[in-house]
Design an enzyme around this catalytic site. Structure first.
Site, PDB file in Angstrom:
ATOM      1  N   GLY A  11       1.121  -1.223  -0.090  1.00 26.20           N
ATOM      2  CA  GLY A  11       0.065   0.003  -0.042  1.00 26.20           C
ATOM      3  C   GLY A  11       0.763   1.101   0.075  1.00 26.20           C
ATOM      4  N   GLY A  14      -0.215   4.811  -1.157  1.00 21.77           N
ATOM      5  CA  GLY A  14      -1.270   5.760  -0.560  1.00 21.77           C
ATOM      6  C   GLY A  14      -0.903   6.691   0.393  1.00 21.77           C
ATOM      7  N   GLN A  15      -1.749   7.294   0.947  1.00 20.29           N
ATOM      8  CA  GLN A  15      -1.518   8.645   1.755  1.00 20.29           C
ATOM      9  C   GLN A  15      -0.121   8.564   2.771  1.00 20.29           C
ATOM     10  OE1 GLN A  15      -4.361  10.077   4.723  1.00 20.29           O
ATOM     11  NE2 GLN A  15      -3.262  12.071   4.770  1.00 20.29           N
ATOM     12  N   ASP A  37       2.267  -1.779  -4.303  1.00 17.69           N
ATOM     13  CA  ASP A  37       0.828  -1.361  -4.337  1.00 17.69           C
ATOM     14  C   ASP A  37       0.289  -1.811  -5.670  1.00 17.69           C
ATOM     15  OD1 ASP A  37      -1.308   0.565  -4.712  1.00 17.69           O
ATOM     16  OD2 ASP A  37      -0.277   1.258  -2.844  1.00 17.69           O
ATOM     17  N   ARG A  39      -1.537   0.074  -7.391  1.00 19.18           N
ATOM     18  CA  ARG A  39      -1.535   1.087  -8.513  1.00 19.18           C
ATOM     19  C   ARG A  39      -0.049   1.425  -9.141  1.00 19.18           C
ATOM     20  NH1 ARG A  39      -3.556   6.403  -5.359  1.00 19.18           N
ATOM     21  NH2 ARG A  39      -4.078   5.693  -3.559  1.00 19.18           N
ATOM     22  N   ASP A  55      -1.014  -7.604  -5.733  1.00 14.02           N
ATOM     23  CA  ASP A  55      -2.169  -7.422  -5.256  1.00 14.02           C
ATOM     24  C   ASP A  55      -2.304  -8.370  -3.927  1.00 14.02           C
ATOM     25  OD1 ASP A  55      -4.812  -7.806  -4.467  1.00 14.02           O
ATOM     26  OD2 ASP A  55      -5.806  -8.573  -6.347  1.00 14.02           O
ATOM     27  N   TYR A 145     -15.846  -0.321   8.563  1.00 15.59           N
ATOM     28  CA  TYR A 145     -14.396  -0.209   8.836  1.00 15.59           C
ATOM     29  C   TYR A 145     -13.916  -0.339  10.139  1.00 15.59           C
ATOM     30  CZ  TYR A 145      -9.982   2.760   8.688  1.00 15.59           C
ATOM     31  OH  TYR A 145      -8.827   3.241   8.853  1.00 15.59           O
ATOM     32  N   LYS A 149     -11.256  -3.310  11.630  1.00 14.03           N
ATOM     33  CA  LYS A 149      -9.985  -2.763  12.343  1.00 14.03           C
ATOM     34  C   LYS A 149     -10.040  -3.265  13.756  1.00 14.03           C
ATOM     35  CE  LYS A 149      -7.762  -0.028   9.622  1.00 14.03           C
ATOM     36  NZ  LYS A 149      -6.655  -0.688   8.983  1.00 14.03           N
TER      37      LYS A 149
HETATM   38  P1  NAD Z   1      -4.796   5.124   1.152  1.00 13.67           P
HETATM   39  O1  NAD Z   1      -6.160   4.548   0.727  1.00 13.67           O
HETATM   40  O2  NAD Z   1      -4.324   6.163   1.049  1.00 13.67           O
HETATM   41  O3  NAD Z   1      -3.716   3.906   0.641  1.00 13.67           O
HETATM   42  C1  NAD Z   1      -3.837   2.779   0.695  1.00 13.67           C
HETATM   43  C2  NAD Z   1      -3.169   2.050  -0.720  1.00 13.67           C
HETATM   44  O4  NAD Z   1      -3.368   0.609  -0.608  1.00 13.67           O
HETATM   45  C3  NAD Z   1      -3.678   2.654  -1.791  1.00 13.67           C
HETATM   46  O5  NAD Z   1      -2.425   3.173  -2.601  1.00 13.67           O
HETATM   47  C4  NAD Z   1      -3.935   1.247  -2.796  1.00 13.67           C
HETATM   48  O6  NAD Z   1      -3.942   1.214  -4.003  1.00 13.67           O
HETATM   49  C5  NAD Z   1      -3.413   0.218  -2.034  1.00 13.67           C
HETATM   50  N1  NAD Z   1      -3.974  -1.026  -2.094  1.00 13.67           N
HETATM   51  C6  NAD Z   1      -5.441  -1.108  -1.997  1.00 13.67           C
HETATM   52  N2  NAD Z   1      -5.749  -2.469  -2.265  1.00 13.67           N
HETATM   53  C7  NAD Z   1      -4.800  -3.061  -2.424  1.00 13.67           C
HETATM   54  C8  NAD Z   1      -4.388  -4.495  -2.796  1.00 13.67           C
HETATM   55  N3  NAD Z   1      -5.264  -5.353  -2.693  1.00 13.67           N
HETATM   56  N4  NAD Z   1      -3.155  -4.794  -2.918  1.00 13.67           N
HETATM   57  C9  NAD Z   1      -2.109  -3.921  -2.821  1.00 13.67           C
HETATM   58  N5  NAD Z   1      -2.419  -2.615  -2.656  1.00 13.67           N
HETATM   59  C10 NAD Z   1      -3.525  -2.310  -2.488  1.00 13.67           C
HETATM   60  O7  NAD Z   1      -4.855   4.664   2.780  1.00 13.67           O
HETATM   61  P2  NAD Z   1      -3.808   5.372   4.004  1.00 13.67           P
HETATM   62  O8  NAD Z   1      -4.687   6.658   4.203  1.00 13.67           O
HETATM   63  O9  NAD Z   1      -2.385   5.278   3.382  1.00 13.67           O
HETATM   64  O10 NAD Z   1      -4.066   4.351   4.836  1.00 13.67           O
HETATM   65  C11 NAD Z   1      -3.105   3.254   5.284  1.00 13.67           C
HETATM   66  C12 NAD Z   1      -3.435   2.477   6.464  1.00 13.67           C
HETATM   67  O11 NAD Z   1      -3.733   3.274   7.616  1.00 13.67           O
HETATM   68  C13 NAD Z   1      -4.804   1.736   6.324  1.00 13.67           C
HETATM   69  O12 NAD Z   1      -4.944   0.552   6.952  1.00 13.67           O
HETATM   70  C14 NAD Z   1      -5.810   2.605   7.032  1.00 13.67           C
HETATM   71  O13 NAD Z   1      -6.909   1.976   7.390  1.00 13.67           O
HETATM   72  C15 NAD Z   1      -4.953   3.343   8.030  1.00 13.67           C
HETATM   73  N6  NAD Z   1      -5.492   4.309   8.763  1.00 13.67           N
HETATM   74  C16 NAD Z   1      -5.426   5.598   7.802  1.00 13.67           C
HETATM   75  C17 NAD Z   1      -5.913   6.955   8.436  1.00 13.67           C
HETATM   76  C18 NAD Z   1      -5.705   8.205   7.850  1.00 13.67           C
HETATM   77  O14 NAD Z   1      -6.143   9.222   8.057  1.00 13.67           O
HETATM   78  N7  NAD Z   1      -4.997   8.113   6.457  1.00 13.67           N
HETATM   79  C19 NAD Z   1      -6.333   6.959   9.735  1.00 13.67           C
HETATM   80  C20 NAD Z   1      -6.533   5.609  10.471  1.00 13.67           C
HETATM   81  C21 NAD Z   1      -6.041   4.328   9.971  1.00 13.67           C
END
Ligand code: NAD
Length: 318
Positions: A11, A14-15, A37, A39, A55, A145, A149
């Site tokens: 992942g 992601g953010q 990832d 993507r 994946d 969600y 979790k």
């Molecule tokens: P995000 O959605 O920005 O990034 C997730 C990434 O995972 C994406 O780039 C997506 O392409 C990738 N992904 C999705 N399905 C996939 C798969 N099957 N195989 C490989 N890659 C895959 O999420 P984020 O904000 O970076 O969050 C990351 C983690 O932190 C998550 O578990 C989220 O629940 C947790 N989290 C985030 C926040 C927040 O505010 N951002 C808060 C609490 C918890």
């Protein structure tokens, strides 16, 4: 000689993943931090280290990757986030749970040194005290969600107790950042508000004016993650997930903080389904166990985060 760690970040686009991967590549040999990832590779990651398309739902593919790259640690960040999960709860459960089980099973089979998996303030739900929500309290999440979790936390502890997997986790609050886009969470509104302010747009907020939630600036979240993972094993008393806090605010309070620097900024409110999600979450978190166990301390407050966000977003527009 200590064993060289080889890290897989799932992942990574992601953010959180982009910033965490870059931070890990500063600490470890960049060639030993593999970003993965679904993507295409994020532009900020290009040229900084190895990238693979993965994946995580494909267990075989994940297993082969771990063996081929001699992986010793996994950071598993891929998930369906809160607002997106409410649109397709069954899919969110499937992806969030099955991917975690794949990672934990491979960690057990391949004797990985450590696993990181993030939880969220979404685990609490309406039964828990909303102010200074304790580490151990009523956990009755009302969102798809949050349910995933909470179950994930239980699985992490199970794999630690039963198989000795050193899995570590944080219950992140809403995370605010400017480098990579947020992925469909309830607290994404805060980032959108900053973007509207620097683009001189009126912001239409999907939460009510007084919907106060715990938040954290991304540099603190990345530091917390790495400090937790680097802490000696005897400092870690929780293998479910640690409460983590920095500051909290409502949309009105964030708008006021932005207006100190962008006086013409305007906001209006059109609460949607995200307001119901926000109402089931805590306003502030008691993270004393994280502070005690491994010395957690946030560096940014609302004011310093606001100044830094505005400066960086304005810089990016030039
Ligand atoms: P995000 O959605 O920005 O990034 C997730 C990434 O995972 C994406 O780039 C997506 O392409 C990738 N992904 C999705 N399905 C996939 C798969 N099957 N195989 C490989 N890659 C895959 O999420 P984020 O904000 O970076 O969050 C990351 C983690 O932190 C998550 O578990 C989220 O629940 C947790 N989290 C985030 C926040 C927040 O505010 N951002 C808060 C609490 C918890």
């Amino acid at each position: 000689m200590p064993v060289k760690e080889r890290i897989l970040v799932i992942g990574a686009c992601g953010q959180i993943g982009v910033e965490l991967t870059l931070a890990l590549r500063k600490i470890y040999e960049p060639q030993h931090v593999i970003a993965a990832d679904l993507r295409d590779e994020h532009p900020l990651l290009k040229g900084t280290g190895p990238y693979v398309t993965l994946d995580v739902m494909n267990r075989e593919m994940l297993h082969v990757l771990v063996i081929r790259h001699h992986i010793t640690q996994i950071y598993h960040l891929a998930a369906i986030l809160s607002a997106t999960a409410e649109k397709n709860p069954a899919l969110a459960w499937h992806i969030n749970m099955q991917s975690l089980i794949h990672v934990l099973e491979i960690a057990r089979e391949e004797n990985l040194h450590k696993v990181y998996w993030p939880s969220s303030i979404a685990v609490f739900g309406r039964g828990a005290p909303r102010q200074q929500t304790p580490q151990h309290t009523i956990l009755e999440p009302t969102t798809a969600y949050g349910i995933s979790k909470l179950a994930g936390e239980r699985w992490c502890e199970y794999y630690h107790e039963r198989y000795g997997v050193d899995v570590r986790s944080l219950r992140y609050p809403g995370l605010i950042s400017y480098k990579s886009s947020p992925g469909g969470g309830t607290t994404d509104y805060a980032i959108e508000m900053f973007q509207a302010a620097v683009e001189n747009r009126t912001y239409t907020c999907p939460l009510a004016p007084d919907a106060r939630l715990p938040m954290m600036y991304m540099p603190d979240a990345i530091r917390a993650t790495i400090e937790l993972m680097e802490a000696p094993a005897d400092r870690i008393s929780l293998h479910s997930s640690y409460n983590l806090h920095a500051f909290h605010f409502s949309p009105t309070e964030l708008a006021a903080a932005i207006r100190k620097h962008v006086p013409e900024f305007e906001i209006c409110y059109q609460p949607d389904f995200r307001q119901q999600i926000a109402e089931s979450w805590p306003e502030s978190i008691d993270d004393s166990q994280a502070r005690r166990d491994w010395g957690w301390k946030p560096a940014f407050d609302l004011e310093s985060m606001t100044v830094d966000m505005l400066q960086n977003l304005q810089q990016l527009r030039k």
